[in-house]
Design an enzyme around this catalytic site. Structure first.
Site, PDB file in Angstrom:
ATOM      1  N   GLU A   1      29.585  39.460  80.973  1.00 24.88           N
ATOM      2  CA  GLU A   1      30.118  40.330  79.843  1.00 24.88           C
ATOM      3  C   GLU A   1      30.894  41.364  80.365  1.00 24.88           C
ATOM      4  O   GLU A   1      32.119  41.949  79.857  1.00 24.88           O
ATOM      5  CB  GLU A   1      29.393  40.330  78.823  1.00 24.88           C
ATOM      6  CG  GLU A   1      28.902  39.684  77.690  1.00 24.88           C
ATOM      7  CD  GLU A   1      28.251  40.092  76.585  1.00 24.88           C
ATOM      8  OE1 GLU A   1      27.846  39.094  75.716  1.00 24.88           O
ATOM      9  OE2 GLU A   1      27.535  41.119  76.583  1.00 24.88           O
TER      10      GLU A   1
ATOM     11  N   HIS B   1      17.231  21.320  96.014  1.00 28.01           N
ATOM     12  CA  HIS B   1      17.260  20.106  95.997  1.00 28.01           C
ATOM     13  C   HIS B   1      18.241  19.649  95.002  1.00 28.01           C
ATOM     14  O   HIS B   1      18.153  18.398  94.636  1.00 28.01           O
ATOM     15  CB  HIS B   1      15.772  19.709  95.546  1.00 28.01           C
ATOM     16  CG  HIS B   1      14.867  19.958  96.663  1.00 28.01           C
ATOM     17  ND1 HIS B   1      14.099  18.969  97.497  1.00 28.01           N
ATOM     18  CD2 HIS B   1      14.194  21.086  96.905  1.00 28.01           C
ATOM     19  CE1 HIS B   1      13.266  19.569  98.306  1.00 28.01           C
ATOM     20  NE2 HIS B   1      13.352  20.898  97.961  1.00 28.01           N
TER      21      HIS B   1
ATOM     22  N   LYS C   1      32.335  33.574  67.153  1.00 31.02           N
ATOM     23  CA  LYS C   1      31.892  34.029  65.997  1.00 31.02           C
ATOM     24  C   LYS C   1      32.764  33.787  64.870  1.00 31.02           C
ATOM     25  O   LYS C   1      32.398  33.426  63.741  1.00 31.02           O
ATOM     26  CB  LYS C   1      31.375  35.494  66.078  1.00 31.02           C
ATOM     27  CG  LYS C   1      30.457  35.805  66.906  1.00 31.02           C
ATOM     28  CD  LYS C   1      29.778  37.114  66.930  1.00 31.02           C
ATOM     29  CE  LYS C   1      28.858  37.566  67.870  1.00 31.02           C
ATOM     30  NZ  LYS C   1      28.645  38.943  68.121  1.00 31.02           N
TER      31      LYS C   1
HETATM   32  O1  PA5 Z   1      25.236  42.917  75.127  1.00 32.56           O
HETATM   33  C1  PA5 Z   1      25.679  42.860  74.062  1.00 32.56           C
HETATM   34  O2  PA5 Z   1      26.211  43.905  73.395  1.00 32.56           O
HETATM   35  C2  PA5 Z   1      25.460  41.694  73.175  1.00 32.56           C
HETATM   36  O3  PA5 Z   1      24.703  40.623  73.988  1.00 32.56           O
HETATM   37  C3  PA5 Z   1      24.445  41.872  72.059  1.00 32.56           C
HETATM   38  O4  PA5 Z   1      23.212  42.475  72.463  1.00 32.56           O
HETATM   39  C4  PA5 Z   1      24.189  40.649  71.351  1.00 32.56           C
HETATM   40  O5  PA5 Z   1      25.415  40.106  70.684  1.00 32.56           O
HETATM   41  C5  PA5 Z   1      23.307  41.109  69.949  1.00 32.56           C
HETATM   42  O6  PA5 Z   1      23.854  42.075  69.086  1.00 32.56           O
HETATM   43  P1  PA5 Z   1      23.357  42.851  68.071  1.00 32.56           P
HETATM   44  O7  PA5 Z   1      22.157  43.711  68.834  1.00 32.56           O
HETATM   45  O8  PA5 Z   1      24.178  43.487  67.233  1.00 32.56           O
HETATM   46  O9  PA5 Z   1      22.349  41.797  67.323  1.00 32.56           O
END
Ligand code: PA5
Length: 445
Positions: A285, A306, A420
């Protein structure tokens, strides 16, 4: 003992002069981080978190963990992505992947809301059946589909089991300070809440209550975890070439520019499995954007020797390995001699498995390096909470430095919105009507 780098197995792939050449970019990234942090913006709040953690809230985390440990046999931690991966990774590394089965003093900890699978959710519901239960829901927004569905399910279970008044005392929400649907709802309902600061993104939130509360509930000494993070934050705050964290960021960028676009994080301890998942989110990310970035992959050896071992040794030369060499993995197990030596393994008799594991590591590094796969070795002293605090901060800081070196913003994640929006449209969420029509046509419905 601190984390250290072993660059011996990189010699044939890159030179010190290449590190010198790229170093001004490390310095620029360092400057960017420190110029931008401290202003409550740009998602850089994690940089100083180990120093300036809200003391009152930290004590509340510890008090809540104590309460939960005393009144619950099962705890469901609800969250997805950065809002759950860190806690799970830490518990498995510091305690054990068998934490639930082995630690009878602590509640069983289950992670829900991290997929949309009914089979998985139903499984956890069954596992909690008949046990005194607490729910910790971790979501900055409170509107994420996966944890949202699980939270609805477990609130219903708690309400039916305890009645609304008692159920409220068994729901803890880790969320935004004042914005966000979950914060609003929690305040209305009277659930205890904890804060993930505005300037700390999910994947950098291990040292906020999102990580700390579940980790403390598992019985980990979070003071030690934070001490490790603090020492690492101090150690990696200076931009010099002895800074192992910055060197790691530099080395991976050099390898990337030489065509190594996959980084395989390798561990020889199965307890690192969830840490690798956390790592993949952190780097995937943080860096995978603007058509750039190293693809983070992972393997646990010798298990995956393996399977993936074949590809790493002989396949396309697209990757480098980053090996987490845990120097002290805890209690050893000694191999026994057997009569007849039917399997031919008596040459290992009376030797510890840790020695065998070490030789597997040494042999693999040599083989993979000979097969033209560069290996960066990160030596991790042990498996304590302190060691883990150091390791997590090491990777967080390196992700920030590395992302800026790559020319991307390591603290946003615009790409995750696309799926999403499609999912919302296909599920008929209000406001996505036009998109739904278009997507259904594409799907041929
Ligand atoms: O790292 C991030 O920002 C994301 O992985 C969020 O943690 C994830 O999308 C969950 O979002 P939220 O905390 O709003 O439920």
């Amino acid at each position: 003992m601190a984390i250290s780098l072993n660059e011996k197995y990189l010699k044939k792939f890159l030179s010190d002069s290449e590190v010198d050449k790229i170093w001004p970019q490390v310095e620029a990234a360092h400057k960017t981080i420190y110029e931008k942090s401290g202003y409550g913006n740009d998602f850089l709040g994690w940089v100083d978190l180990p120093f300036n953690y809200d003391k009152e809230e930290y004590e509340r985390v510890k008090a809540a963990a104590k309460r939960i440990r005393s009144n619950s046999k099962a705890v469901v931690v609800i969250g997805i992505g950065g809002s759950y991966l860190g806690a799970r990774a830490a518990i498995e590394y510091i305690k054990s992947p068998f934490h639930n089965e082995l630690d009878k003093e602590s509640p069983d900890i289950y992670f829900a809301g991290n997929s949309i699978s009914p089979a998985y959710l139903n499984g956890i519901i069954k596992l909690c059946d008949g046990k005194d239960l607490t729910v910790i829901t971790v979501s900055k927004s409170g509107t994420t589909v996966e944890p949202g569905i699980a939270f609805r399910a477990f609130r219903k279970i708690l309400n039916e089991k305890y009645g609304e008044a008692e159920a409220k005392k068994r729901i803890y929400c880790v969320t935004d300070k004042c914005r966000g649907a979950l914060k609003k709802f929690a305040d209305e309902q009277g659930f205890e809440t904890f804060v993930i600061p505005d300037d700390v993104g999910g994947r950098y939130s291990m040292f906020t209550p999102g990580g700390l509360l579940p980790i403390a509930v598992a019985g980990v000494d979070i003071d030690e975890l934070m001490r490790g993070a603090k020492d690492a934050a101090e150690r990696y705050s200076k931009c010099d070439k002895d800074n192992a964290c910055y060197r790691y960021a530099a080395l991976r960028n050099i390898l990337y520019r030489k065509g190594r676009s996959v980084e395989m994080l390798v561990g020889y301890e199965p307890a690192l499995l969830q840490t690798a998942e956390w790592f993949k989110q952190l780097y995937g990310e943080s860096e995978g954007k603007d058509q750039k970035g190293i693809f983070p992959a992972s393997a646990i050896f010798s298990t995956d020797l393996h399977s993936l071992g074949q590809y790493i040794q002989d396949g396309s030369k697209i990757m480098f390995e980053t090996v987490l060499n845990v120097e002290n993995g805890g209690d050893d197990y000694y191999i026994e001699k057997v009569c007849g030596d039917f399997d031919g393994l008596n040459y290992l008799a009376d030797r510890g498995m840790s020695e065998v594991n070490r030789k597997a590591y040494e042999g693999t590094v040599l083989a993979h390096t000979a097969g033209n796969t560069p290996n960066i070795i990160i030596n991790v002293p042990g498996m304590s909470a302190y060691d883990y605090g150091c390791l997590i901060y090491f990777f967080e800081k390196a992700a920030g430095i590395s992302g800026y070196m790559l020319g991307v913003n390591p603290f946003d994640q615009p790409g995750v919105e696309s799926y999403k929006k499609n999912m919302f449209a296909l599920l008929g969420k209000k406001g996505f009507e036009d998109m739904r029509e278009k997507l259904e046509k594409e799907l041929g419905e």
